[in-house]
Design an enzyme around this catalytic site. Structure first.
Site, mmCIF file in Angstrom:
data_model
loop_
_atom_site.group_PDB
_atom_site.id
_atom_site.type_symbol
_atom_site.label_atom_id
_atom_site.label_comp_id
_atom_site.label_asym_id
_atom_site.label_seq_id
_atom_site.Cartn_x
_atom_site.Cartn_y
_atom_site.Cartn_z
ATOM 1 N N HIS A 68 0.816 -1.208 0.000
ATOM 2 C CA HIS A 68 0.000 0.000 0.000
ATOM 3 C C HIS A 68 0.856 1.267 0.000
ATOM 4 O O HIS A 68 1.956 1.307 0.540
ATOM 5 C CB HIS A 68 -0.942 0.006 1.205
ATOM 6 C CG HIS A 68 -0.222 0.010 2.521
ATOM 7 N ND1 HIS A 68 0.334 -1.130 3.069
ATOM 8 C CD2 HIS A 68 0.052 1.007 3.391
ATOM 9 C CE1 HIS A 68 0.901 -0.837 4.216
ATOM 10 N NE2 HIS A 68 0.760 0.460 4.440
ATOM 11 N N ASN A 69 0.321 2.295 -0.653
ATOM 12 C CA ASN A 69 0.908 3.650 -0.654
ATOM 13 C C ASN A 69 2.210 3.760 -1.438
ATOM 14 O O ASN A 69 2.875 4.795 -1.362
ATOM 15 C CB ASN A 69 1.155 4.166 0.768
ATOM 16 C CG ASN A 69 -0.119 4.308 1.576
ATOM 17 O OD1 ASN A 69 -1.214 4.276 1.024
ATOM 18 N ND2 ASN A 69 0.009 4.449 2.874
#
Length: 368
Positions: free
Chosen positions: A258-259
């Protein structure tokens, strides 16, 4: 079927000999028959070409094509680039009928572009938009509000999560998962992992702890001309989207957490794993089994050798290798030193024995 002249046009190279030769397939030179196009783009294949029965071949630049008894040939200066052109010209891709298969489930407000094909047992969620000429194979699922560009190819079993935004000409191989939740959890109190990270190894007092999910409010945004290999996964962002830049190619069994923000024209090879919150520049190459730590920055034009573990920032243009990853020349010096270590230890033991023996001998002489 195709002609030699057609392949020459694709490659942007002239035909030598008879361009009207009609051929059925590409083949390795040793097994090529009269109706095959032999791929012999290196002098190393000369003997194999003589062993085969090809009438037409693609050869290395400067080859004496007539000496092989060929009726036609194309000479290319860069073999792998020519291979890309030939395979693109001869690969028609999966056979799919335009339209929606009767067994597919498509929500009423989903928009399917002109010329798109939706395969058997595919599921298209509410608010989904699929571009023109997209090909969605069997058992693909696309969750609500996802946007899929033109000329996209999703192979069987691909999963696209909610609100994922994918550009044009995207390719996903079987069972790729784009837009699953990020692996993000927190404990009510400071965890042993957090303390160990701060202290570089000391967890402090061990106590019970439980993990609480941090939900993924973001999604995934993917640029044009991106490819994702079989069984790879790209997780949603926590608040902002996880992003993959235009032209990036991702191999099988790659995990992108994620991210992450991955730049353009990167190459991520098999079993690469990238923890959350990392920024990767343009034209970065991560070879097989490279691991990347969370919340670091990797600059433009970085190359990481296979099996490297990147724990800290890498500057533009660096070539790194090892665990932890260091500049390649440093890693090679360390490796050479490591290989010399057993012999150095043997030499040290011999020197120690000599010194000890000499020391004992001197002591005995003093006593007499």
């Amino acid at each position: 079927m195709f002609t030699l002249a057609h392949i020459a046009e694709v490659l942007g190279q002239p035909v030598l000999g008879d361009g009207s030769l009609t051929l059925h397939r590409a083949a390795e030179p040793a097994v090529a028959g009269p109706d095959d196009l032999a791929l012999a783009m290196s002098p190393d294949y000369a003997d194999a070409l003589n062993a085969g029965q090809a009438r037409a071949a693609i050869l290395w630049d400067g080859a004496d094509w007539e000496s092989f008894g060929l009726r036609g040939a194309i000479l290319v200066p860069r073999a792998r680039l020519a291979m890309a052109g030939v395979t693109a010209a001869l690969d028609s891709g999966p056979r799919m009928n335009i339209g929606v298969h009767p067994s597919a489930i498509v929500e009423k407000d989903a928009i399917i572009g002109e010329g798109a094909a939706i395969g058997p047992l595919a599921v298209i969620g509410a608010g989904v938009r699929i571009g023109a000429r997209a090909r969605i194979a069997a058992h693909v699922t696309i969750a609500e509000d996802a946007l899929i560009g033109d000329d996209v190819l999703l192979m069987s079993g691909v999963r696209i999560g909610s609100r994922v935004n994918i550009g044009d000409r995207f390719i996903a191989q079987p069972n790729a998962v784009i837009g699953g939740d990020g692996f993000s959890f927190v404990t009510p109190e400071e965890s042993g992992v957090e303390r160990a990270r701060k202290t570089l190894g000391d967890q402090g007092d061990i106590s019970e702890q439980r993990w609480i999910r941090i939900h993924s409010l973001g999604s995934v945004t993917i640029g044009d001309d991106v490819e994702v290999g079989a069984n790879s996964a790209i997780d949603k962002g926590t608040v902002a989207d996880t992003t993959i830049g235009r032209g990036t190619k991702i191999d099988n069994h790659v995990q992108i957490g994620h991210n992450n923000r991955i730049g353009e024209d990167c190459l991520l090879c098999g079993h690469v794993g990238i923890a959350g919150g990392t920024t990767i520049g343009n034209r970065v190459v991560l070879a097989g089994k490279v691991g990347v730590n969370d919340n670091i920055t990797i600059g433009n034009d970085v190359v990481a050798g296979g099996g490297s573990d990147i724990y800290s920032r890498v500057r533009d243009g660096e070539v790194v290798m090892g665990s932890p990853a260091v500049k390649m020349e440093t890693n090679m010096a360390m490796y050479r030193a490591l290989r010399r270590l057993p012999r150095a230890l043997e030499q040290l033991a011999s020197l120690r024995a000599i010194v000890m023996k000499k020391g004992l001998g001197d002591g005995n002489d003093d006593k007499t």
